[in-house]
Design an enzyme around this catalytic site. Sequence first.
Site, PDB file in Angstrom:
ATOM      1  N   GLY A 104       0.806  -1.220   0.000  1.00 46.30           N
ATOM      2  CA  GLY A 104       0.000   0.000   0.000  1.00 46.30           C
ATOM      3  C   GLY A 104       0.834   1.262   0.000  1.00 46.30           C
ATOM      4  N   GLU A 159       3.088   1.518 -11.084  1.00 49.36           N
ATOM      5  CA  GLU A 159       4.546   1.495 -10.838  1.00 49.36           C
ATOM      6  C   GLU A 159       5.222   2.667 -11.542  1.00 49.36           C
ATOM      7  OE1 GLU A 159       6.291  -1.115  -9.273  1.00 49.36           O
ATOM      8  OE2 GLU A 159       4.666  -2.567  -9.038  1.00 49.36           O
ATOM      9  N   ASN A 196      -5.926  10.389  -2.895  1.00 46.03           N
ATOM     10  CA  ASN A 196      -5.536  11.746  -3.322  1.00 46.03           C
ATOM     11  C   ASN A 196      -4.084  11.858  -3.780  1.00 46.03           C
ATOM     12  OD1 ASN A 196      -8.064  12.773  -2.695  1.00 46.03           O
ATOM     13  ND2 ASN A 196      -7.499  13.111  -0.551  1.00 46.03           N
ATOM     14  N   TRP A 206      -6.265   1.369  -5.146  1.00 44.39           N
ATOM     15  CA  TRP A 206      -5.708   0.680  -6.320  1.00 44.39           C
ATOM     16  C   TRP A 206      -4.677  -0.362  -5.908  1.00 44.39           C
ATOM     17  CZ3 TRP A 206      -8.852   1.472 -10.005  1.00 44.39           C
ATOM     18  CH2 TRP A 206      -9.429   2.724 -10.201  1.00 44.39           C
ATOM     19  N   SER A 228       0.826   9.691  -8.355  1.00 38.22           N
ATOM     20  CA  SER A 228       2.183   9.927  -8.859  1.00 38.22           C
ATOM     21  C   SER A 228       3.069  10.621  -7.827  1.00 38.22           C
ATOM     22  CB  SER A 228       2.129  10.789 -10.129  1.00 38.22           C
ATOM     23  OG  SER A 228       1.387  10.124 -11.118  1.00 38.22           O
ATOM     24  N   THR A 268      -3.241  -3.959  -5.614  1.00 37.41           N
ATOM     25  CA  THR A 268      -3.277  -5.325  -6.152  1.00 37.41           C
ATOM     26  C   THR A 268      -3.323  -6.336  -5.004  1.00 37.41           C
ATOM     27  OG1 THR A 268      -1.998  -4.562  -8.046  1.00 37.41           O
ATOM     28  CG2 THR A 268      -2.041  -6.950  -7.666  1.00 37.41           C
ATOM     29  N   PHE A 293       9.120  17.766 -12.323  1.00 39.43           N
ATOM     30  CA  PHE A 293       7.920  17.140 -11.727  1.00 39.43           C
ATOM     31  C   PHE A 293       6.921  18.156 -11.207  1.00 39.43           C
ATOM     32  CE2 PHE A 293      10.726  13.531 -11.770  1.00 39.43           C
ATOM     33  CZ  PHE A 293       9.872  12.453 -11.928  1.00 39.43           C
ATOM     34  N   ARG A 349      -4.895 -17.183 -42.675  1.00 36.53           N
ATOM     35  CA  ARG A 349      -6.052 -16.444 -43.194  1.00 36.53           C
ATOM     36  C   ARG A 349      -5.756 -15.905 -44.601  1.00 36.53           C
ATOM     37  NH1 ARG A 349     -11.441 -15.129 -42.946  1.00 36.53           N
ATOM     38  NH2 ARG A 349     -11.766 -12.897 -43.363  1.00 36.53           N
ATOM     39  N   HIS A 385       3.741   6.312 -17.438  1.00 33.84           N
ATOM     40  CA  HIS A 385       4.641   6.550 -18.579  1.00 33.84           C
ATOM     41  C   HIS A 385       5.238   7.953 -18.500  1.00 33.84           C
ATOM     42  CE1 HIS A 385       6.015   5.489 -22.597  1.00 33.84           C
ATOM     43  NE2 HIS A 385       5.704   6.708 -22.979  1.00 33.84           N
TER      44      HIS A 385
HETATM   45  P1  FAD Z   1      -2.283  10.557 -11.116  1.00 37.11           P
HETATM   46  O1  FAD Z   1      -1.047  10.666 -10.295  1.00 37.11           O
HETATM   47  O2  FAD Z   1      -3.493  11.283 -10.696  1.00 37.11           O
HETATM   48  O3  FAD Z   1      -1.911  10.961 -12.613  1.00 37.11           O
HETATM   49  C1  FAD Z   1      -2.909  11.159 -13.628  1.00 37.11           C
HETATM   50  C2  FAD Z   1      -2.211  11.529 -14.918  1.00 37.11           C
HETATM   51  O4  FAD Z   1      -1.438  12.732 -14.729  1.00 37.11           O
HETATM   52  C3  FAD Z   1      -1.228  10.455 -15.395  1.00 37.11           C
HETATM   53  O5  FAD Z   1      -1.280  10.350 -16.778  1.00 37.11           O
HETATM   54  C4  FAD Z   1       0.111  10.997 -14.959  1.00 37.11           C
HETATM   55  O6  FAD Z   1       1.173  10.541 -15.769  1.00 37.11           O
HETATM   56  C5  FAD Z   1      -0.098  12.493 -15.108  1.00 37.11           C
HETATM   57  N1  FAD Z   1       0.804  13.244 -14.235  1.00 37.11           N
HETATM   58  C6  FAD Z   1       0.871  13.239 -12.875  1.00 37.11           C
HETATM   59  N2  FAD Z   1       1.857  14.027 -12.449  1.00 37.11           N
HETATM   60  C7  FAD Z   1       2.439  14.547 -13.544  1.00 37.11           C
HETATM   61  C8  FAD Z   1       3.543  15.426 -13.772  1.00 37.11           C
HETATM   62  N3  FAD Z   1       4.261  15.936 -12.761  1.00 37.11           N
HETATM   63  N4  FAD Z   1       3.852  15.731 -15.050  1.00 37.11           N
HETATM   64  C9  FAD Z   1       3.156  15.210 -16.081  1.00 37.11           C
HETATM   65  N5  FAD Z   1       2.113  14.382 -15.955  1.00 37.11           N
HETATM   66  C10 FAD Z   1       1.766  14.041 -14.690  1.00 37.11           C
HETATM   67  N6  FAD Z   1      -0.467   1.244  -6.093  1.00 37.11           N
HETATM   68  C11 FAD Z   1       0.025   0.670  -4.964  1.00 37.11           C
HETATM   69  O7  FAD Z   1       0.508   1.357  -4.061  1.00 37.11           O
HETATM   70  N7  FAD Z   1       0.008  -0.698  -4.808  1.00 37.11           N
HETATM   71  C12 FAD Z   1      -0.519  -1.521  -5.763  1.00 37.11           C
HETATM   72  O8  FAD Z   1      -0.521  -2.757  -5.594  1.00 37.11           O
HETATM   73  C13 FAD Z   1      -1.076  -0.931  -6.955  1.00 37.11           C
HETATM   74  N8  FAD Z   1      -1.685  -1.722  -7.891  1.00 37.11           N
HETATM   75  C14 FAD Z   1      -2.355  -1.121  -8.934  1.00 37.11           C
HETATM   76  C15 FAD Z   1      -3.124  -1.910  -9.801  1.00 37.11           C
HETATM   77  C16 FAD Z   1      -3.844  -1.305 -10.831  1.00 37.11           C
HETATM   78  C17 FAD Z   1      -4.715  -2.149 -11.716  1.00 37.11           C
HETATM   79  C18 FAD Z   1      -3.735   0.085 -11.047  1.00 37.11           C
HETATM   80  C19 FAD Z   1      -4.462   0.735 -12.188  1.00 37.11           C
HETATM   81  C20 FAD Z   1      -2.977   0.862 -10.208  1.00 37.11           C
HETATM   82  C21 FAD Z   1      -2.294   0.289  -9.127  1.00 37.11           C
HETATM   83  N9  FAD Z   1      -1.582   1.067  -8.209  1.00 37.11           N
HETATM   84  C22 FAD Z   1      -1.033   0.485  -7.075  1.00 37.11           C
HETATM   85  C23 FAD Z   1      -1.608   2.525  -8.307  1.00 37.11           C
HETATM   86  C24 FAD Z   1      -0.681   3.102  -9.359  1.00 37.11           C
HETATM   87  O9  FAD Z   1       0.660   2.978  -8.948  1.00 37.11           O
HETATM   88  C25 FAD Z   1      -1.132   4.552  -9.606  1.00 37.11           C
HETATM   89  O10 FAD Z   1      -2.329   4.473 -10.348  1.00 37.11           O
HETATM   90  C26 FAD Z   1      -0.086   5.369 -10.346  1.00 37.11           C
HETATM   91  O11 FAD Z   1       1.018   5.650  -9.517  1.00 37.11           O
HETATM   92  C27 FAD Z   1      -0.647   6.698 -10.881  1.00 37.11           C
HETATM   93  O12 FAD Z   1      -1.355   7.379  -9.894  1.00 37.11           O
HETATM   94  P2  FAD Z   1      -2.841   7.912 -10.221  1.00 37.11           P
HETATM   95  O13 FAD Z   1      -3.603   6.804 -10.859  1.00 37.11           O
HETATM   96  O14 FAD Z   1      -3.364   8.499  -8.983  1.00 37.11           O
HETATM   97  O15 FAD Z   1      -2.649   9.009 -11.350  1.00 37.11           O
END
Ligand code: FAD
Length: 403
Positions: free
Chosen positions: A148, A382, A153, A180, A156, A182, A402, A287, A385
Amino acid sequence: IQIKKQKFMSNRYAHSYRGFDYLNLDEQLTTEQKLIRDSVRSWVNTSVIPIIEDCAQNSEFPRHLVKELGEIGALGPHIPTEYGGGGLDAITYGLIMQELERGDSGIRSCASVQSSLVMYPIWKYGSEEQKHKFLPKLAKGEFLGSFGLTEPNHGSDPSSMETRLIKHGDKYLLNGSKMWITNSPLCDIAVVWAKNEEGHVVGCIVEREMKGFSTPEIKGKWSLRASITGELLFEDVEIPAENILPLAKGLKAPLSCLSSARFGIACGAVGAAMDCLHHAVEYSKERKQFGKPLAGFQLTQKKLAELLTEISKAQLLSLQLGKLNIEGKITPAQISMGKRNNVEMALNTARECRQICGAMGITGDFPFMRHAMNLESVITYEGTHEVHLLITGMDLTGENAFG
Ligand code: FAD
């Protein structure tokens, strides 16, 4: 979970799958590395391929595979044998992840989380008692773990996390939530990252039966449907001092776990891409349109040739990362580049292969859509991109873009 009668053929050319080794990289692997890769491949053929499409279509996590993953040595392959791990090198770990992800990114995710995000932090930052108590059970698949870090909130930017672990007499109180996650709805333990009174990131092991701990499932995913994902909720959870990871100090502790997992993802994604290319090559040879096989059209060959080239480059990248890892010379930024490149490559491969196979490519008789949808999560978790682009950008220029 009972797997219902199989509806989909899934991976219809699985029987003839041999992977791709256009650059003869196998010559650089040891006999042991190849043997382990091949034995995981045959386990995937018998235990994963026959059920995985149904699991994904029905959104069912094949829980029974966790024990089997333990039996084949896919849980903690890089953890020392004295704690139940495999004691294997990084290249072997990467090859195991490659084969698992050829089966499904969800199965690889389960093994990655258990190995790199649960066992690794306990091994690296835990006490001897914690290692002996948890690692052998995790290695056998008797325990399922989760990790975790992400919060509702803060994704990234985990440094802004709100979850708190505050000293309370001779214990600690954990409050907050993670999202989120796993494996969370079924996990026996969770390695959780929180801030202490001074605002420093610390780690602890939360056990299933602890009061105030709950793990609701997140439903309705279109991606990683054969993997189970949920939340971790903590309401005044009492954590005994012996469950605090004594050596984990600051955000660099969870980030080091992510580096270990990202290396596995860089290698794993190559497996999904090879599975797609194999199916596209075989189907395009069979095919016929306009009186000849699809494989005989120049436009199809251009796509297939470019995909093989990209897979071969990704394999080189994985192998070199593995070598640097073994030599202890690898940097987190190098791993970040590998994760970003190889996952994007695999996602593009899945999409292109789907297109090569036309309408048939959208069905569950082929693995393209499942891999593509899975990889939409893999490209986000993780480190997204974009975050990985910023890591390479900062490494190259010295400028932090960042914030
Ligand atoms: P956000 O941080 O809200 O980002 C949204 C978008 O904004 C993204 O495209 C991002 O690239 C972009 N963005 C953010 N900051 C910037 C910046 N500074 N510059 C440019 N673009 C930016 N987490 C765990 O801790 N443990 C787990 O086991 C785990 N498993 C997961 C399994 C699944 C199926 C999924 C979908 C996610 C999982 N995650 C887990 C969470 C995952 O690591 C996060 O979803 C990821 O770090 C991105 O965070 P967010 O989804 O909140 O996106």
